[in-house]
Structure formats: structure tokens, C-alpha cells
Enzyme design. Structure first.
Site, PDB file in Angstrom:
ATOM      1  N   ASP A 129       0.833  -1.212   0.000  1.00 29.37           N
ATOM      2  CA  ASP A 129       0.000   0.000   0.000  1.00 29.37           C
ATOM      3  C   ASP A 129       0.864   1.256   0.000  1.00 29.37           C
ATOM      4  O   ASP A 129       2.052   1.211   0.326  1.00 29.37           O
ATOM      5  CB  ASP A 129      -0.962   0.012   1.201  1.00 29.37           C
ATOM      6  CG  ASP A 129      -0.238   0.006   2.542  1.00 29.37           C
ATOM      7  OD1 ASP A 129       0.816  -0.640   2.646  1.00 29.37           O
ATOM      8  OD2 ASP A 129      -0.731   0.668   3.488  1.00 29.37           O
ATOM      9  N   ASP A 160       8.619   4.475  -1.012  1.00 33.59           N
ATOM     10  CA  ASP A 160       7.856   3.958   0.143  1.00 33.59           C
ATOM     11  C   ASP A 160       6.614   3.252  -0.382  1.00 33.59           C
ATOM     12  O   ASP A 160       5.568   3.844  -0.493  1.00 33.59           O
ATOM     13  CB  ASP A 160       7.497   5.133   1.063  1.00 33.59           C
ATOM     14  CG  ASP A 160       6.818   4.686   2.338  1.00 33.59           C
ATOM     15  OD1 ASP A 160       6.803   3.477   2.617  1.00 33.59           O
ATOM     16  OD2 ASP A 160       6.279   5.546   3.049  1.00 33.59           O
ATOM     17  N   GLU A 194       0.166  -1.284   5.700  1.00 28.16           N
ATOM     18  CA  GLU A 194       1.246  -0.802   6.580  1.00 28.16           C
ATOM     19  C   GLU A 194       1.074   0.665   6.901  1.00 28.16           C
ATOM     20  O   GLU A 194       1.374   1.112   8.002  1.00 28.16           O
ATOM     21  CB  GLU A 194       2.611  -1.041   5.892  1.00 28.16           C
ATOM     22  CG  GLU A 194       3.829  -0.733   6.764  1.00 28.16           C
ATOM     23  CD  GLU A 194       4.238   0.739   6.797  1.00 28.16           C
ATOM     24  OE1 GLU A 194       4.988   1.127   7.691  1.00 28.16           O
ATOM     25  OE2 GLU A 194       3.785   1.508   5.931  1.00 28.16           O
ATOM     26  N   ASP A 224      13.062  -5.390   6.810  1.00 27.83           N
ATOM     27  CA  ASP A 224      11.896  -4.632   6.357  1.00 27.83           C
ATOM     28  C   ASP A 224      12.375  -3.285   5.806  1.00 27.83           C
ATOM     29  O   ASP A 224      13.549  -2.943   5.916  1.00 27.83           O
ATOM     30  CB  ASP A 224      10.939  -4.427   7.549  1.00 27.83           C
ATOM     31  CG  ASP A 224       9.524  -4.060   7.107  1.00 27.83           C
ATOM     32  OD1 ASP A 224       9.283  -3.868   5.890  1.00 27.83           O
ATOM     33  OD2 ASP A 224       8.641  -3.963   7.991  1.00 27.83           O
TER      34      ASP A 224
HETATM   35  C1  LIG Z   1      24.519  10.132   9.561  1.00 29.33           C
HETATM   36  C2  LIG Z   1      23.151  10.216   9.904  1.00 29.33           C
HETATM   37  C3  LIG Z   1      22.287  10.380   8.713  1.00 29.33           C
HETATM   38  C4  LIG Z   1      20.889  10.096   9.114  1.00 29.33           C
HETATM   39  C5  LIG Z   1      20.108   9.727   7.932  1.00 29.33           C
HETATM   40  C6  LIG Z   1      18.776   9.247   8.325  1.00 29.33           C
HETATM   41  C7  LIG Z   1      18.165   8.645   7.139  1.00 29.33           C
HETATM   42  C8  LIG Z   1      16.700   8.445   7.348  1.00 29.33           C
HETATM   43  C9  LIG Z   1      16.263   7.448   6.412  1.00 29.33           C
HETATM   44  C10 LIG Z   1      15.029   7.118   6.210  1.00 29.33           C
HETATM   45  C11 LIG Z   1      13.879   7.732   6.859  1.00 29.33           C
HETATM   46  C12 LIG Z   1      12.692   7.180   6.214  1.00 29.33           C
HETATM   47  C13 LIG Z   1      11.453   7.665   6.840  1.00 29.33           C
HETATM   48  C14 LIG Z   1      10.318   7.159   6.012  1.00 29.33           C
HETATM   49  C15 LIG Z   1       9.506   6.201   6.714  1.00 29.33           C
HETATM   50  C16 LIG Z   1       8.653   5.356   5.841  1.00 29.33           C
HETATM   51  C17 LIG Z   1       7.858   4.343   6.622  1.00 29.33           C
HETATM   52  C18 LIG Z   1       6.471   4.808   6.931  1.00 29.33           C
HETATM   53  O1  LIG Z   1       5.907   5.652   6.295  1.00 29.33           O
HETATM   54  N1  LIG Z   1       5.836   4.219   7.956  1.00 29.33           N
HETATM   55  C19 LIG Z   1       4.560   4.655   8.439  1.00 29.33           C
HETATM   56  C20 LIG Z   1       4.698   5.680   9.499  1.00 29.33           C
HETATM   57  O2  LIG Z   1       5.713   5.758  10.178  1.00 29.33           O
HETATM   58  O3  LIG Z   1       3.741   6.435   9.718  1.00 29.33           O
HETATM   59 ZN   LIG Z   2       6.569   2.331   4.076  1.00 30.31          ZN
HETATM   60 ZN   LIG Z   3       4.986   5.366   4.496  1.00 28.28          ZN
END
Ligand SMILES: CCCCCCCC/C=C\CCCCCCCC(=O)NCC(=O)O
Ligand SMILES: [Zn+2]
Ligand SMILES: [Zn+2]
Length: 511
Positions: A129, A160, A194, A224
């Protein structure tokens, strides 16, 4: 006076000596990071050799499998997606080694049977999704994927997380076609809700697998969606940083409601429901939660940085205990890095009146919290109550509280972590790999009963600036990244078949 000056000089010289000593001797410089596992003698999967790979990805992105709220998603599109997958991957769906189960009508669970039942299985997972997209705010249609001249594919789900779903299928299809027979059984699991907590999809998949994994004790590991490889460099570190999420922040949404006098818009009283609510909401952005830098796995992250950094940054990373306040201050000024060190609050929904000249009797807002490992949901509710400081404003849970998850092991002999790390390095050499906290929520929170080793990692390399594309406008992924992602899973599947290795001693031999 002279003796005071003498004392200050002595303390300063001693302190500087300790800082320099730690930097010079505790964290010996390491050569450029590379995998300790030799490149396997197998083909890399190449998009230029098989243009259908990109076409299949685009087809998947064009199906708007949107989740709206808990138990509410575009069901016919989910069904279309399942049919699309079946049609796109004939080798997987025709293989006697692979069984497919459709769970809760729209989620997918595949079992790829290994030849050695003594090896514990592992699981590759993501979700089918996506969140909604406001077409008008995009430069192109979010559900009609395009590859632009900049080499990026633009569509909802590119980051995503349909890229992971499709890359897992591509790697498996490629290998099955070549006659690959795994030694270790693996699961491929794709939830359909999700983005709205995974109550219908992943929770059900977990129940099915819980019964099955009794036979094997626990799974070897689960991977994941998650953190990424940051191309944005840390000061003094000439390498990209591969962040493997070994823990996930908790999740809590609170509905805050204010009431006030109803009446005519032409004669407003000094305080109304909306005025009361907005006064309170502004406090949540002015008062951030405390920093817990150093109380989570970031400490290890900085120790690894210390070994690879150049002077004078080496001095800072080696002496985290001393420079913590400065590091915390710098990190707090970037939204992504800030989220690594503290619990966060975002006001994500506000609702007030229904007519422009009518004073509504109530107004509400949703506070979306992400809970740092050092805090609990209950603690955050209490902090909210103190910040609101008004008994006439009500607070209620608008989501179940998901406390921060356990920390998965990341030692030198932890097979799941090391297998992911070395597969990453095979495809993205010259990357410093560190454990870190995942900032958001994933379906893997449902899988904690299945294994102690859950890793949240998406093998794509991006600039920190691109983080705003998650759930944002013009979500995109480079074609190059998609190719590397498929190859990451290809390597991971092969490496997972190896018996547990002593990675540490191997690394020293080969460096
Ligand atoms: C040296 C440090 C650098 C830090 C870099 C951090 C990188 C962050 C990477 C990814 C972040 C992704 C966030 C996106 C989340 C997607 C999952 C999602 O949407 N889940 C549902 C929810 O949480 O509501
Ligand atoms: Zn996601
Ligand atoms: Zn998401």
C-alpha cells in the site's frame, strides 16, 4: 591568582591530552570499508540487459493501492496488484519450491523452500500500500510513473515502498529462472495496510508465521523497509553512511479537543474553541522533547565514525562524552537528525468549524508522536498534559500505543546484521555501515515474536534532502538506485545461504 591560572592551565592541558589520546589510540584509522565476503561468481542483474525490469516496476507504481485510514484502503486496486504480480513473475508462480498465500484478502506471503530444514528461515518484507497523493501538487501524475531526463522515476511508492516489493520479486525471479535452489528457506511477506498500522495485513501474517516458526524456534532475521544510505556526508567522513535500523521508534497519536461558545461570527467572544486549540498547538512546536543523544545506539554510530574520520573531526567523534552537547545541538537543527535523538510531536490533522460565519462548539487536532527508546507512551501523554495545562481540553488516544521496539543485535557475530551489512558493502562499497534507530513505523513491529533480529533497511543511496519525498510531493527513485536495490537482494539471498560466518576474523584476514 597565579596558582589559579596554573590550575586552569593544568586542567586544560590534561583534558586536551585525554581528548587527543582517545582520538589517536582508541580509534585506530581504518581503510576504506569493503565487504569481507568475496564477490560471488554470479551475474549482476542489469536493467540495460533486461528493459522489462523497469517496465514491470512502472506497471506496479501505476496501480493506486492507497490506504486511507485503519481498515480502509482501495481494495479493488489491491486485488489488481496481486494479479499484476502473478502475471509479471511466471517463474516464481510456477516454481515447485515456492508457495503463495493470500492473507486477509490482499496481503501476500510467499515461502521459498530451502533444501536444509536445519537452517532457520529468514524473511524479506515490505508493503504494497501507499499513502494518498495530491495530484495538483506534483509535477507529474503520482500514479502514472515517468522516467525523466534526470534519471529518476517519479511516482508514489518509488521510495515507500513498492521499490522493495518489486526488487525482492525481481531478484527471486532472476535466481529461480537460473535454477537457484536455496539451502535456507525464506519468506517474502507484503502487507496491504502498513501505512495505517498494519492491523489487517502484517498482524495476520505474523499470526500464521508464529504457528509455523515453532518448528524452527525463531527466524534467523527479518529485513523490512527502513533507513537508507546517506550520500550527505558527515563532517570529516569522506564516505557514504549506510544506516541499518536495529530498533524502531514507538508510535502514539493523541486527539486533543477544545470546546467553546457557539454563536455568530460577527460577535466573537474573547475565547473560542478554535482560539483555545491553536494556542495549545503552537506550544508543541515551540517546546521540543529532551534530547537522548548517547542513550541509544547512536553512541556506537559515533564510535564507528571515529575510526574513519579525519582530523580534527576524529577528535570530536572519539570524545562523544565531551562533545555531546555540541553534537546534539547540531543534530537538532536538521529534521531527520533531530528525529534520531528525541521523541517527536507533529500536529498532523486539525478540524474546526463547518461554516465561515459560525463559531463551532468544538475543534480538535491530532498529535502524532514518535517515541524515542528512552521514553514510553505513558510518559509522552503526561508531557502533553503538562504542556496543554488546561483541564477543559480533553485528550484521548486516537491510535493504539506502540511502545518503542526492542533493539536487535548488531555484534560482529550477529549473522542477520552482518549478512545485511556485507551484502550492502558488496553493492555499495566505500560505505561506512552503522546501526541506528528507525524514525518511523514499519510492519516489522508485528514480527517481534518471530525473531530477535529485525533490521529496517532500504538499500538505496540518497541525499538527506530527499527525505522530504517520503509521503511528500514528487516522490522519486533513480534508475541506478533501483538496479542496485535488486542486486542488494540478489546478494542477500545468496549470502543468507552461507552458514553463520565469523565475520570479524574474516574481515581482518582480508583487509
Ligand atoms: C549520519 C546520519 C544520517 C541520518 C540519515 C537518516 C536517514 C533516514 C532514512 C530514512 C527515513 C525514512 C522515513 C520514512 C519512513 C517510511 C515508513 C512509513 O511511512 N511508515 C509509516 C509511518 O511511520 O507512519
Ligand atoms: Zn513504508
Ligand atoms: Zn509510508
Amino acid at each position: 591568582m597565579a596558582s589559579l591560572l596554573g590550575l586552569v592551565s593544568l586542567v586544560t592541558v590534561s583534558l586536551v591530552s585525554v581528548l587527543v589520546f582517545r582520538a589517536a589510540f582508541l580509534y585506530k584509522p581504518l581503510p576504506a570499508p569493503k565487504s569481507c565476503i568475496n564477490m560471488h561468481n554470479h551475474d549482476n542483474i542489469s536493467l540495460s540487459q533486461d528493459p522489462q525490469i523497469l517496465k514491470r516496476f512502472i506497471g506496479a507504481l501505476n496501480i493506486p493501492t492507497i490506504s486511507y485510514k485503519v481498515h480502509t484502503y482501495d481494495a479493488p486496486e489491491m486485488t489488481k496488484f496481486i494479479e499484476y504480480i502473478e502475471k509479471s513473475y511466471p517463474a516464481i508462480h510456477g516454481s515447485p519450491l515456492i508457495t503463495r498465500e493470500i492473507v486477509a484478502n490482499y496481503s501476500l506471503l510467499y515461502t521459498v523452500k530451502g533444501s536444509d530444514p536445519k537452517l532457520r528461515p529468514y524473511m524479506l518484507t515490505s508493503h504494497i500500500d501507499v499513502v494518498p497523493a495530491v495530484k495538483e501538487l506534483w509535477d507529474s501524475n503520482p500514479f502514472k510513473a515517468v522516467i525523466k531526463d534526470d534519471g529518476y522515476i517519479y511516482a508514489r511508492g518509488t521510495m515507500d515502498a513498492k521499490h522493495l516489493v518489486m526488487a525482492i520479486f525481481e531478484a527471486t525471479e532472476f535466481m529461480i529462472k537460473k535454477g537457484f535452489k536455496p539451502r535456507r528457506t525464506y519468506y517474502m511477506a507484503f502487507g496491504h495496510d502498513e501505512e495505517v498500522l498494519g492491523l489487517d495485513g502484517a498482524q495476520e501474517i505474523a499470526k500464521i508465521l508464529k504457528v509455523r516458526t515453532k518448528t524452527y524456534d525463531k527466524m534467523e532475521y527479518v529485513i523490512d523497509e527502513g533507513l537508507v544510505i546517506s550520500e550527505t556526508k558527515f563532517p570529516g567522513l569522506p564516505y557514504n553512511i549506510g544506516l541499518i535500523g536495529v530498533a524502531e521508534k514507538g508510535y502514539l497519536s493523541v486527539k486533543v479537543t477544545a470546546t467553546g461558545a457557539v454563536g455568530h461570527g460577527s460577535m466573537p467572544p474573547p475565547m473560542t474553541a478554535i482560539a483555545k486549540l491553536s494556542t495549545v498547538l503552537s506550544r508543541f512546536h515551540a517546546n521540543v522533547m529532551p534530547s537522548f543523544l548517547g542513550e541509544g545506539v547512536e553512541r556506537e554510530m559515533f564510535e564507528i565514525f571515529a575510526a574513519y574520520a579525519s582530523w580534527p573531526y576524529k577528535l570530536i567523534y572519539s570524545n562523544f562524552w565531551f562533545f555531546k552537547p555540541i553534537i546534539s545541538y547540531v543534530m537538532s537543527n536538521n529534521p531527520t537528525l533531530n528525529a534520531l535523538v528525541r521523541s517527536t510531536t507533529a500536529v498532523t490533522m486539525v478540524h474546526g468549524g463547518t461554516k465561515e460565519n459560525v463559531l463551532p462548539d468544538s475543534a480538535w487536532a491530532i498529535l502524532n508522536h514518535r517515541i524515542h527508546q528512552a521514553q514510553s507512551g505513558k510518559e509522552l501523554m503526561e508531557l502533553d498534559r503538562q504542556l496543554i495545562n488546561d483541564d477543559t481540553i480533553t485528550m484521548e488516544l486516537s491510535s493504539p500505543i506502540n511502545e518503542p521496539g526492542p533493539v536487535s543485535p548488531y555484534c560482529d557475530d550477529c549473522s542477520g546484521y552482518q549478512t545485511i551489512k556485507h551484502s550492502l558493502l558488496q553493492v555499495f562499497p566505500d560505505t561506512v555501515v552503522v546501526p541506528s534507530i528507525f524514525l518511523a513505523a514499519t510492519d516489522s513491529k508485528w514480527y517481534t515474536n518471530l525473531t530477535d533480529s529485525i533490521y529496517r533497511f532500504s538499500a538505496i543511496s540518497v541525499e538527506l534532502e530527499e527525505m522530504k519525498c517520503f509521503h511528500g510531493h514528487n516522490e522519486r527513485l533513480s534508475v541506478k538506485n533501483y538496479e542496485k536495490l535488486i542486486n542488494f537482494y540478489h546478494h542477500l539471498i545468496i549470502n543468507s545461504d552461507e552458514p553463520i560466518l565469523n565475520y570479524k576474523s574474516k574481515q581482518h584476514d582480508e583487509l
